[in-house]
Design a protein around this motif. Structure first.
Motif, PDB file in Angstrom:
ATOM      1  N   LEU A 257       0.821  -1.213   0.000  1.00 15.07           N
ATOM      2  CA  LEU A 257       0.000   0.000   0.000  1.00 15.07           C
ATOM      3  C   LEU A 257       0.852   1.259   0.000  1.00 15.07           C
ATOM      4  CD1 LEU A 257      -3.027  -0.560   2.388  1.00 15.07           C
ATOM      5  CD2 LEU A 257      -3.062  -0.194  -0.071  1.00 15.07           C
ATOM      6  N   VAL A 258       2.008   1.188   0.650  1.00 12.17           N
ATOM      7  CA  VAL A 258       2.888   2.359   0.689  1.00 12.17           C
ATOM      8  C   VAL A 258       3.392   2.663  -0.721  1.00 12.17           C
ATOM      9  CG1 VAL A 258       5.098   3.244   1.566  1.00 12.17           C
ATOM     10  CG2 VAL A 258       3.551   1.982   3.088  1.00 12.17           C
ATOM     11  N   ALA A 259       3.766   1.607  -1.444  1.00 18.27           N
ATOM     12  CA  ALA A 259       4.328   1.815  -2.785  1.00 18.27           C
ATOM     13  C   ALA A 259       3.245   2.086  -3.829  1.00 18.27           C
ATOM     14  CB  ALA A 259       5.165   0.602  -3.191  1.00 18.27           C
ATOM     15  N   ALA A 260       2.080   1.485  -3.649  1.00 22.96           N
ATOM     16  CA  ALA A 260       1.093   1.551  -4.744  1.00 22.96           C
ATOM     17  C   ALA A 260      -0.335   1.645  -4.203  1.00 22.96           C
ATOM     18  CB  ALA A 260       1.248   0.313  -5.628  1.00 22.96           C
ATOM     19  N   GLY A 261      -0.541   2.536  -3.226  1.00 22.16           N
ATOM     20  CA  GLY A 261      -1.854   2.630  -2.576  1.00 22.16           C
ATOM     21  C   GLY A 261      -2.991   2.870  -3.553  1.00 22.16           C
ATOM     22  N   SER A 262      -2.799   3.836  -4.440  1.00 28.58           N
ATOM     23  CA  SER A 262      -3.875   4.210  -5.349  1.00 28.58           C
ATOM     24  C   SER A 262      -4.217   3.047  -6.298  1.00 28.58           C
ATOM     25  CB  SER A 262      -3.433   5.452  -6.110  1.00 28.58           C
ATOM     26  OG  SER A 262      -4.223   5.654  -7.211  1.00 28.58           O
TER      27      SER A 262
ATOM     28  N   GLN B  46       4.296  14.558   0.359  1.00 28.45           N
ATOM     29  CA  GLN B  46       4.826  14.827  -0.992  1.00 28.45           C
ATOM     30  C   GLN B  46       4.119  14.019  -2.071  1.00 28.45           C
ATOM     31  OE1 GLN B  46       9.142  14.570  -1.447  1.00 28.45           O
ATOM     32  NE2 GLN B  46       9.294  15.415   0.588  1.00 28.45           N
ATOM     33  N   GLY B  47       3.743  12.799  -1.777  1.00 31.56           N
ATOM     34  CA  GLY B  47       3.030  12.018  -2.791  1.00 31.56           C
ATOM     35  C   GLY B  47       3.645  10.649  -3.032  1.00 31.56           C
ATOM     36  N   GLN B  48       3.144   9.975  -4.063  1.00 35.13           N
ATOM     37  CA  GLN B  48       3.466   8.563  -4.269  1.00 35.13           C
ATOM     38  C   GLN B  48       4.943   8.327  -4.583  1.00 35.13           C
ATOM     39  OE1 GLN B  48       1.516   6.605  -7.510  1.00 35.13           O
ATOM     40  NE2 GLN B  48       2.116   4.583  -6.804  1.00 35.13           N
ATOM     41  N   GLU B  49       5.529   9.208  -5.368  1.00 29.10           N
ATOM     42  CA  GLU B  49       6.928   9.022  -5.719  1.00 29.10           C
ATOM     43  C   GLU B  49       7.796   8.995  -4.451  1.00 29.10           C
ATOM     44  OE1 GLU B  49       8.218  11.709  -8.725  1.00 29.10           O
ATOM     45  OE2 GLU B  49      10.251  10.916  -8.725  1.00 29.10           O
ATOM     46  N   ALA B  50       7.502   9.917  -3.546  1.00 25.70           N
ATOM     47  CA  ALA B  50       8.265   9.977  -2.294  1.00 25.70           C
ATOM     48  C   ALA B  50       7.989   8.738  -1.437  1.00 25.70           C
ATOM     49  CB  ALA B  50       7.905  11.249  -1.529  1.00 25.70           C
ATOM     50  N   CYS B  51       6.761   8.244  -1.456  1.00 25.26           N
ATOM     51  CA  CYS B  51       6.439   7.054  -0.642  1.00 25.26           C
ATOM     52  C   CYS B  51       7.178   5.814  -1.161  1.00 25.26           C
ATOM     53  CB  CYS B  51       4.931   6.800  -0.619  1.00 25.26           C
ATOM     54  SG  CYS B  51       4.034   8.044   0.321  1.00 25.26           S
ATOM     55  N   ILE B  52       7.231   5.669  -2.479  1.00 25.03           N
ATOM     56  CA  ILE B  52       7.970   4.533  -3.066  1.00 25.03           C
ATOM     57  C   ILE B  52       9.450   4.656  -2.682  1.00 25.03           C
ATOM     58  CG2 ILE B  52       8.733   3.461  -5.239  1.00 25.03           C
ATOM     59  CD1 ILE B  52       6.086   4.533  -6.486  1.00 25.03           C
ATOM     60  N   THR B  53       9.968   5.874  -2.791  1.00 25.12           N
ATOM     61  CA  THR B  53      11.379   6.119  -2.483  1.00 25.12           C
ATOM     62  C   THR B  53      11.668   5.814  -1.016  1.00 25.12           C
ATOM     63  OG1 THR B  53      11.367   7.848  -4.168  1.00 25.12           O
ATOM     64  CG2 THR B  53      13.184   7.894  -2.577  1.00 25.12           C
TER      65      THR B  53
ATOM     66  N   SER C 118      14.447  15.257  -8.835  1.00 23.85           N
ATOM     67  CA  SER C 118      14.296  14.682 -10.176  1.00 23.85           C
ATOM     68  C   SER C 118      12.919  15.029 -10.754  1.00 23.85           C
ATOM     69  CB  SER C 118      14.465  13.157 -10.114  1.00 23.85           C
ATOM     70  OG  SER C 118      13.333  12.603  -9.491  1.00 23.85           O
ATOM     71  N   ARG C 119      12.775  14.757 -12.047  1.00 25.08           N
ATOM     72  CA  ARG C 119      11.514  15.060 -12.719  1.00 25.08           C
ATOM     73  C   ARG C 119      10.416  14.112 -12.221  1.00 25.08           C
ATOM     74  NH1 ARG C 119       9.808  13.609 -17.719  1.00 25.08           N
ATOM     75  NH2 ARG C 119      11.650  12.310 -17.901  1.00 25.08           N
ATOM     76  N   GLN C 120       9.211  14.633 -12.042  1.00 21.79           N
ATOM     77  CA  GLN C 120       8.082  13.797 -11.605  1.00 21.79           C
ATOM     78  C   GLN C 120       7.796  12.734 -12.672  1.00 21.79           C
ATOM     79  OE1 GLN C 120       6.791  14.597  -8.654  1.00 21.79           O
ATOM     80  NE2 GLN C 120       5.318  12.936  -8.563  1.00 21.79           N
ATOM     81  N   LYS C 121       7.746  11.453 -12.255  1.00 15.56           N
ATOM     82  CA  LYS C 121       7.496  10.402 -13.249  1.00 15.56           C
ATOM     83  C   LYS C 121       6.037   9.966 -13.180  1.00 15.56           C
ATOM     84  CE  LYS C 121      12.143   8.934 -12.236  1.00 15.56           C
ATOM     85  NZ  LYS C 121      12.309   9.813 -11.075  1.00 15.56           N
ATOM     86  N   ALA C 122       5.551   9.423 -14.299  1.00 14.49           N
ATOM     87  CA  ALA C 122       4.195   8.866 -14.272  1.00 14.49           C
ATOM     88  C   ALA C 122       4.257   7.561 -13.484  1.00 14.49           C
ATOM     89  CB  ALA C 122       3.735   8.599 -15.693  1.00 14.49           C
ATOM     90  N   LEU C 123       3.297   7.332 -12.594  1.00 16.79           N
ATOM     91  CA  LEU C 123       3.337   6.126 -11.763  1.00 16.79           C
ATOM     92  C   LEU C 123       1.988   5.407 -11.810  1.00 16.79           C
ATOM     93  CD1 LEU C 123       5.258   7.746  -8.800  1.00 16.79           C
ATOM     94  CD2 LEU C 123       6.115   5.903 -10.232  1.00 16.79           C
ATOM     95  N   GLY C 124       1.483   5.261 -13.030  1.00 13.44           N
ATOM     96  CA  GLY C 124       0.133   4.722 -13.180  1.00 13.44           C
ATOM     97  C   GLY C 124       0.049   3.202 -13.240  1.00 13.44           C
TER      98      GLY C 124
END
Ligand code: NAD
Ligand code: MG
Length: 402
Positions: free
Chosen positions: A131-136, A329-336, A372-378
């Motif tokens: 859920l932390v990496a891919a909650g949505s 910060q959002g999903q990118e930061a959570c995955i990181t 870094s540039r915001q990446k698409a994480l769909g």
């Protein structure tokens, strides 16, 4: 007669896996084991398979497959042996399976948990990192496939039990439950709650894994010591209960008896209490909506005498502060956050880095990601790609620091 559930236990040789098999064995009339998986302890997997007679076992590679065959006793029907990460996801989605216990540790558990959700199974979610990496992505899959989602993490299971008993409560909610003001997540504070801060630099993996109340796998034990575990759990609660993070409060409760609470707008607080034994939430998930025996003993409140609550110390526990920042910060930061922590904890457990370097590595990776540039994480691939990238970054940082 209850409907018999055929359970796939992903990560059966771990702490949650073993507790799950203990509960299943108490209910042969309603629970059977369809599949078991292990990553390393193949002897233990074979012993489990001899006791629980699954149709399938899943091992990581051809070497582990051969080892399983070599130790399997002649004259006993050998389960089908499936191999590799794809086999975990395929088995979680197998039409024969009704229920998946997602109990692999780390982001490695994400593909299997997601496959179970996409296949519309009853998903018992212990693997909070999914859920932390891919909650949505995960919650969307639960909704689309009409899966049943039951939280196994003790705090989230407690919250689930304290929420209004609506007909659709196993479905992924879009908004917070009616009448709820806040979720109060309890945290033990781990083994270093009272250790002098200047001593933390010298603590050993054994000390970090000696949790005062719970017996768990080594990674989550270190996460509990740093309180990164509570940070992951705030993110987990945010997704599970569609709750904004400013309405999730962490409360340190050293006895680990109150597993978490829900505060309502009328001033009521509902709590779930019990022994610190994961068989309670596991039995809740397996039996839902009925209550079934778990093997957990009584809680003698009078013997406890008192229950204490404190505010968490963000100076002592920088990993909690970093987790809350990542969620903001959002999903990118959570995955990181999650990937960097997995590498840092592994490095600490191997004796490569010090305990106090764990937050430093996470912060370094979070800073790098922010620049870094915001990446698409769909998609799952996008998530796994960023996860792998962060692992490389964190591994390099670990090497440079040892
Ligand atoms: P553990 O280390 O005891 O067991 C992990 C299991 O995952 C083992 O079966 C192992 O073989 C398997 N595994 C490890 N790496 C793998 C990989 N790369 N691919 C496939 N399988 C792999 O861990 P645990 O303490 O049982 O925790 C499991 C999950 O449950 C974690 O996400 C943890 O945060 C969560 N959880 C655990 C507890 C607890 O009390 N142990 C409580 C709440 C939540
Ligand atoms: Mg927990």
């Amino acid at each position: 007669m209850p409907v018999v559930q055929r359970v796939c236990v992903l990560g059966s040789t771990g702490s949650i896996g073993v507790n799950t098999l203990d509960v299943i064995a108490r209910h042969p009339d309603r629970l059977s084991v369809y599949a078991l998986s292990a990553h390393s302890r193949i002897n233990e997997l074979a012993a489990q398979a001899l006791q629980h007679a699954p149709r399938v076992v899943i091992v990581p590679d051809a070497h582990a497959r051969q080892r399983f065959i070599d130790i399997w006793p002649a004259g006993r029907t050998c389960p089908e042996i499936r191999v590799g990460a794809q086999a975990l996801a395929d088995t979680a989605a197998d039409t024969e399976v009704t229920t998946v216990m997602a109990a692999i540790v780390g982001a490695a558990g994400l593909p299997g948990a997601l496959a179970a959700a996409r296949a519309g199974k009853r998903v018992l979610l212990a693997n909070k990192e999914a859920l932390v990496a891919a909650g949505s992505l995960f919650m969307q899959a639960v909704r689309t496939a009409g899966a049943e989602l039951l939280p196994i993490d003790s705090e989230h299971n407690a919250i689930f039990q304290c929420l209004p008993q609506t007909a659709d409560r196993v479905r992924a909610p879009f908004r917070p439950a009616e009448g709820v003001r806040r979720l109060l997540l309890t945290a033990s504070g781990g083994p270093f709650r009272c250790t002098a801060i200047e001593q933390l630099e010298h603590v050993t993996p054994e000390q970090a894994c000696a949790h005062p109340n719970w017996r768990m796998g080594r990674k989550i034990s270190v996460d509990s010591a740093t309180m990164l575990n509570k940070g992951l759990e705030v993110i987990e609660a945010h997704w599970l209960f569609a709750m904004p993070m400013d309405r999730i409060q962490v409360v340190v409760h050293p006895q680990s008896v109150v597993h978490s609470m829900v505060e309502y707008i009328d001033g009521s607080i509902l709590a779930q209490l019990g022994q610190p034994d994961m068989r309670t939430p596991i039995a809740f998930g397996l039996g839902f909506p009925e209550r079934i025996e778990s093997g957990v003993g009584l809680l003698e409140l009078a013997r406890l005498g008192h229950l204490d609550f404190e505010t968490p110390d963000l100076i002592r526990f920088p990993c909690l502060r970093l987790s809350l920042a990542a969620l903001r910060q959002g999903q990118e930061a959570c995955i990181t956050l999650n990937a960097a922590n997995e590498i840092a904890v592994d490095g600490f457990l191997r004796g490569q880095i010090r305990y106090t370097q764990i937050p430093a590595i996470i912060e370094y990776c979070l800073d790098a990601a922010a620049g870094s540039r915001q990446k698409a994480l769909g998609s799952l691939d996008d998530v796994l790609h960023l996860d792998a990238h962060t692992r490389r970054l964190a591994t390099d940082f670990c090497r440079a620091s040892c």
